[in-house]
Design a protein around this motif. Structure first.
Motif, mmCIF file in Angstrom:
data_model
loop_
_atom_site.group_PDB
_atom_site.id
_atom_site.type_symbol
_atom_site.label_atom_id
_atom_site.label_comp_id
_atom_site.label_asym_id
_atom_site.label_seq_id
_atom_site.Cartn_x
_atom_site.Cartn_y
_atom_site.Cartn_z
ATOM 1 N N GLN A 174 31.678 41.894 33.725
ATOM 2 C CA GLN A 174 30.339 42.315 33.280
ATOM 3 C C GLN A 174 29.956 43.638 33.943
ATOM 4 N N PHE A 175 30.319 43.790 35.206
ATOM 5 C CA PHE A 175 30.001 45.022 35.919
ATOM 6 C C PHE A 175 30.700 46.220 35.261
ATOM 7 N N ILE A 176 31.960 46.061 34.922
ATOM 8 C CA ILE A 176 32.700 47.144 34.257
ATOM 9 C C ILE A 176 32.062 47.454 32.903
ATOM 10 N N LYS A 177 31.646 46.407 32.203
ATOM 11 C CA LYS A 177 30.959 46.598 30.915
ATOM 12 C C LYS A 177 29.675 47.414 31.129
ATOM 13 N N ASN A 178 28.932 47.100 32.183
ATOM 14 C CA ASN A 178 27.707 47.836 32.508
ATOM 15 C C ASN A 178 28.003 49.307 32.823
ATOM 16 N N ILE A 179 29.072 49.546 33.584
ATOM 17 C CA ILE A 179 29.409 50.920 33.966
ATOM 18 C C ILE A 179 29.781 51.745 32.734
ATOM 19 N N LEU A 180 30.578 51.156 31.851
ATOM 20 C CA LEU A 180 31.102 51.909 30.708
ATOM 21 C C LEU A 180 30.167 51.924 29.503
ATOM 22 N N SER A 181 29.024 51.256 29.623
ATOM 23 C CA SER A 181 28.030 51.297 28.560
ATOM 24 C C SER A 181 27.629 52.753 28.340
ATOM 25 N N PRO A 182 27.358 53.215 27.128
ATOM 26 C CA PRO A 182 27.158 52.494 25.863
ATOM 27 C C PRO A 182 28.438 52.228 25.064
ATOM 28 N N ALA A 183 29.617 52.463 25.637
ATOM 29 C CA ALA A 183 30.849 52.158 24.901
ATOM 30 C C ALA A 183 30.903 50.659 24.636
ATOM 31 N N GLU A 184 31.254 50.293 23.411
ATOM 32 C CA GLU A 184 31.405 48.870 23.091
ATOM 33 C C GLU A 184 32.868 48.502 23.298
ATOM 34 N N LEU A 185 33.087 47.586 24.218
ATOM 35 C CA LEU A 185 34.448 47.223 24.594
ATOM 36 C C LEU A 185 34.850 45.931 23.896
ATOM 37 N N LYS A 186 36.097 45.878 23.422
ATOM 38 C CA LYS A 186 36.595 44.662 22.764
ATOM 39 C C LYS A 186 36.858 43.577 23.798
ATOM 40 N N SER A 187 37.492 43.963 24.893
ATOM 41 C CA SER A 187 37.781 42.969 25.929
ATOM 42 C C SER A 187 37.996 43.644 27.282
ATOM 43 N N ILE A 188 37.777 42.838 28.335
ATOM 44 C CA ILE A 188 38.044 43.288 29.704
ATOM 45 C C ILE A 188 38.748 42.127 30.388
ATOM 46 N N LYS A 189 39.905 42.413 30.925
ATOM 47 C CA LYS A 189 40.632 41.366 31.623
ATOM 48 C C LYS A 189 40.979 41.874 33.013
ATOM 49 N N VAL A 190 40.594 41.113 34.044
ATOM 50 C CA VAL A 190 40.939 41.500 35.409
ATOM 51 C C VAL A 190 42.121 40.642 35.832
ATOM 52 N N ILE A 191 43.210 41.301 36.194
ATOM 53 C CA ILE A 191 44.391 40.554 36.625
ATOM 54 C C ILE A 191 44.775 40.957 38.040
ATOM 55 N N GLN A 192 45.359 39.999 38.752
ATOM 56 C CA GLN A 192 45.828 40.307 40.100
ATOM 57 C C GLN A 192 47.350 40.330 40.084
ATOM 58 N N LYS A 193 47.888 41.460 40.510
ATOM 59 C CA LYS A 193 49.345 41.595 40.537
ATOM 60 C C LYS A 193 49.897 40.912 41.779
ATOM 61 N N GLU A 194 51.220 40.746 41.796
ATOM 62 C CA GLU A 194 51.854 40.104 42.960
ATOM 63 C C GLU A 194 51.551 40.857 44.240
ATOM 64 N N SER A 195 51.384 42.163 44.115
ATOM 65 C CA SER A 195 51.089 42.982 45.294
ATOM 66 C C SER A 195 49.639 42.788 45.768
ATOM 67 N N LYS A 196 48.929 41.875 45.145
ATOM 68 C CA LYS A 196 47.516 41.556 45.434
ATOM 69 C C LYS A 196 46.550 42.604 44.869
ATOM 70 N N GLU A 197 47.092 43.632 44.210
ATOM 71 C CA GLU A 197 46.246 44.643 43.595
ATOM 72 C C GLU A 197 45.538 44.059 42.399
ATOM 73 N N LYS A 198 44.248 44.375 42.282
ATOM 74 C CA LYS A 198 43.501 43.922 41.102
ATOM 75 C C LYS A 198 43.388 45.075 40.115
ATOM 76 N N ILE A 199 43.665 44.758 38.860
ATOM 77 C CA ILE A 199 43.610 45.763 37.800
ATOM 78 C C ILE A 199 42.742 45.228 36.669
ATOM 79 N N ALA A 200 41.922 46.095 36.113
ATOM 80 C CA ALA A 200 41.125 45.703 34.949
ATOM 81 C C ALA A 200 41.728 46.377 33.722
ATOM 82 N N ILE A 201 42.012 45.562 32.714
ATOM 83 C CA ILE A 201 42.536 46.105 31.469
ATOM 84 C C ILE A 201 41.415 46.035 30.438
#
Length: 143
Positions: free
Chosen positions: A78-105
């Motif tokens: 939701q925070f990423i959606k708020n930041i990127l507003s007014p762009a309408e986003l189809k989806s946001i997925k936050v994944i954690q890689k094995e390296s513990k890095e978090k990435i938002a797609i």
């Protein structure tokens, strides 16, 4: 992760909070584009903007820069959606890689992708910075 604000940011935050009554969680000053971005506490958006935008207009005059206000959210998507507003986003997925890095797609159609990226990448860069500072997300990938 605690954010260290410089003297300028502290001054802007104090000014913003005293003028609006909204609580600021983060502040980014972009001198190149003469813009200040404030992240306000969830629920403080109305206070920050004011009736018909009157409060934010006063703040713009006081700081003599463009002012952008983003509402914080505990939920990173939701925070990423708020930041990127007014762009309408189809989806946001936050994944954690094995390296513990978090990435938002983030997925958006081409016209909204342009809005999300912004002129010279300004919007997506700001989004990456805020996502890192507020939710420890290492990167945002726009598809």
């Amino acid at each position: 992760m605690s954010i260290k604000f410089n003297a300028n940011e502290i001054r802007y935050i104090a000014l913003f909070e005293s003028m609006t009554g909204a609580m600021v969680k983060d502040c980014i000053i972009d001198e190149d584009n003469a813009k200040v971005t404030f992240v306000v506490k969830n629920g403080d958006m109305g206070l920050a903007i004011g009736k018909g935008g009157s409060t934010v207009t006063k703040v713009k005059r006081a700081v003599d820069k463009g002012v952008e206000i983003i509402e914080f959210d505990e939920d990173p998507t939701q925070f990423i959606k708020n930041i990127l507003s007014p762009a309408e986003l189809k989806s946001i997925k936050v994944i954690q890689k094995e390296s513990k890095e978090k990435i938002a797609i983030v997925t958006a159609d081409s016209s909204n992708k342009r809005i999300a990226i912004g002129k010279n990448g300004i919007n997506i860069e700001r989004a990456k910075l805020l996502a890192k500072r507020q939710h420890n997300i290492n990167n945002i990938i726009l598809k």
